[in-house]
Design an enzyme around this catalytic site. Structure first.
Site, PDB file in Angstrom:
ATOM      1  N   ASP A   1      51.185  78.493  46.444  1.00  0.00           N
ATOM      2  CA  ASP A   1      50.156  77.377  46.190  1.00  0.00           C
ATOM      3  C   ASP A   1      50.851  76.239  45.299  1.00  0.00           C
ATOM      4  OD1 ASP A   1      47.792  75.993  46.287  1.00  0.00           O
ATOM      5  OD2 ASP A   1      46.799  77.194  44.534  1.00  0.00           O
ATOM      6  N   HIS A   2      51.420  75.344  46.214  1.00  0.00           N
ATOM      7  CA  HIS A   2      52.160  74.159  45.458  1.00  0.00           C
ATOM      8  C   HIS A   2      52.022  72.988  46.140  1.00  0.00           C
ATOM      9  CE1 HIS A   2      54.334  76.148  42.247  1.00  0.00           C
ATOM     10  NE2 HIS A   2      54.683  77.419  42.948  1.00  0.00           N
TER      11      HIS A   2
ATOM     12  N   THR B   1      48.310  81.170  36.109  1.00  0.00           N
ATOM     13  CA  THR B   1      47.945  80.067  35.112  1.00  0.00           C
ATOM     14  C   THR B   1      48.314  78.596  35.701  1.00  0.00           C
ATOM     15  OG1 THR B   1      50.244  80.405  34.289  1.00  0.00           O
ATOM     16  CG2 THR B   1      48.281  81.339  33.210  1.00  0.00           C
ATOM     17  N   GLY B   2      49.441  78.723  36.718  1.00  0.00           N
ATOM     18  CA  GLY B   2      50.049  77.701  37.065  1.00  0.00           C
ATOM     19  C   GLY B   2      50.943  77.053  36.123  1.00  0.00           C
TER      20      GLY B   2
ATOM     21  N   GLU C   1      54.840  71.544  36.088  1.00  0.00           N
ATOM     22  CA  GLU C   1      53.984  70.325  35.744  1.00  0.00           C
ATOM     23  C   GLU C   1      54.236  69.027  36.799  1.00  0.00           C
ATOM     24  OE1 GLU C   1      53.810  67.667  31.376  1.00  0.00           O
ATOM     25  OE2 GLU C   1      55.270  69.479  31.713  1.00  0.00           O
TER      26      GLU C   1
ATOM     27  N   GLY D   1      54.240  86.756  31.710  1.00  0.00           N
ATOM     28  CA  GLY D   1      53.827  86.892  30.462  1.00  0.00           C
ATOM     29  C   GLY D   1      53.982  88.167  29.911  1.00  0.00           C
TER      30      GLY D   1
END
Length: 314
Positions: A37-38, A109-110, A113, A184
């Site tokens: 998903d980009h 989270t995505g 940037e 994470g």
């Protein structure tokens, strides 16, 4: 071991390209076809211009829901920054209905940037992105779990839903499998323990994956959940050839080095890749692997892996 094809269409692919790969994967016997998903190309693809440009992940899966028959479909993983949770729950439920119950819902989270700046998408700090992800998971799963005729409400810091009819419902009940993915060390395992049917660690070393899987185990035990209830998966770049020369040619075609892929991905002859995956399974207990295929024109690559690697993993 469950084996799925994973694509990165932001690097340059149309819907027709993805349909061709998905159908090849289905016919070859893979368990799933997934995409990223980009909205922006990366690396060498970006330097070449990124043509033809991005395709929307869930629009793609809606098309594939009708253009395929049996293969599982999903996103690894949807960015929580891209969509509001209520409409996201509606869209995923609809695609699940369109596919006859073959959708899996991955969310994270995505992290990229630049694509947020390029398309005007807010990109909050990491802590806020995790907070939003937690609320999105609560909302999406809560909407799907709401019994017919009942209403769903939610009051969070970032999202508020009031008296929602919680429709439509997905074909899979109580909901499509939920995949939480990320690197994470604390909050990602906690969210996986609470919400996920599957936990994915992508493009990491065996040592890192072992550590993250153990953290999910601990997080599950903290809330009284059986760690075995969470499927463990990895994603790795794949480059398989009948001989070293073919491996090298395929690596060059995706702007990668064959030696580096052998060390840090899944590359080599079919026998080498089978051995490598055996090591992964022995060390980490991984249940599922997503094979990142970057050359979407090389359908022989997908068929070679299906015929020479998959039979040894099942």
């Amino acid at each position: 071991m469950d084996v799925r094809i994973f694509t990165e269409p932001q690097q340059g692919a149309s819907y027709d390209d993805l349909r061709r790969v998905a159908r090849t994967a289905e016919d070859a016997g893979y368990d799933g076809f997934f995409r990223s998903d980009h909205f922006l190309a990366m690396g060498a693809a970006a330097e070449r211009g990124g043509e033809p440009g991005p395709t929307d992940a869930w629009l793609t899966l809606a098309g594939l829901a009708r253009d395929t028959r049996t293969v599982r479909l999903g996103v690894l993983v949807t960015s929580a920054t891209f969509r509001l949770p209520g409409p996201l729950a509606i869209g995923v439920a609809q695609v699940d209905q369109m596919s006859g119950g073959r959708v899996e819902f991955g969310i994270g989270t995505g992290w990229f940037e630049a694509e947020h700046r390029a398309y005007g998408i807010p990109y909050p700090p990491l802590r806020e992105r995790f907070d939003r992800l937690a609320e999105q998971l609560a909302i999406v799963t809560g909407l799907w779990a709401t019994a017919p005729g009942e209403r769903f409400s939610f009051a969070g810091e970032y999202y508020t839903l009031a008296d929602s009819p919680a429709l439509p419902k997905p074909a899979q009940q109580p909901c499509p499998p939920v995949i939480v993915g990320g690197h994470g060390k604390r909050r990602t395992p906690q969210l996986a323990a609470r919400y996920a049917d599957e936990f994915n660690v992508a493009f990491s070393s065996i040592d890192t994956v072992e550590d993250r899987f153990s953290r999910v185990d601990a997080a599950c035990k903290e809330i009284g959940r059986d760690p075995a209830a969470v499927v463990r998966s990895i994603a790795q770049t794949v480059c398989v050839g009948r001989d070293d020369a073919q491996v090298a040619r395929r690596a060059r075609a995706i702007d990668r080095n064959a030696a580096d892929l052998r060390a840090n991905g899944l590359a080599g002859t079919p026998a080498e890749v089978v051995d490598r995956l055996g090591t992964w399974r022995e060390r980490t207990g991984v249940d599922r692997v997503y094979l990142q295929v970057l050359d979407l024109d090389d359908l022989d690559h997908i068929e070679l892996i299906a015929s020479e690697v998959l039979p040894h993993l099942r």
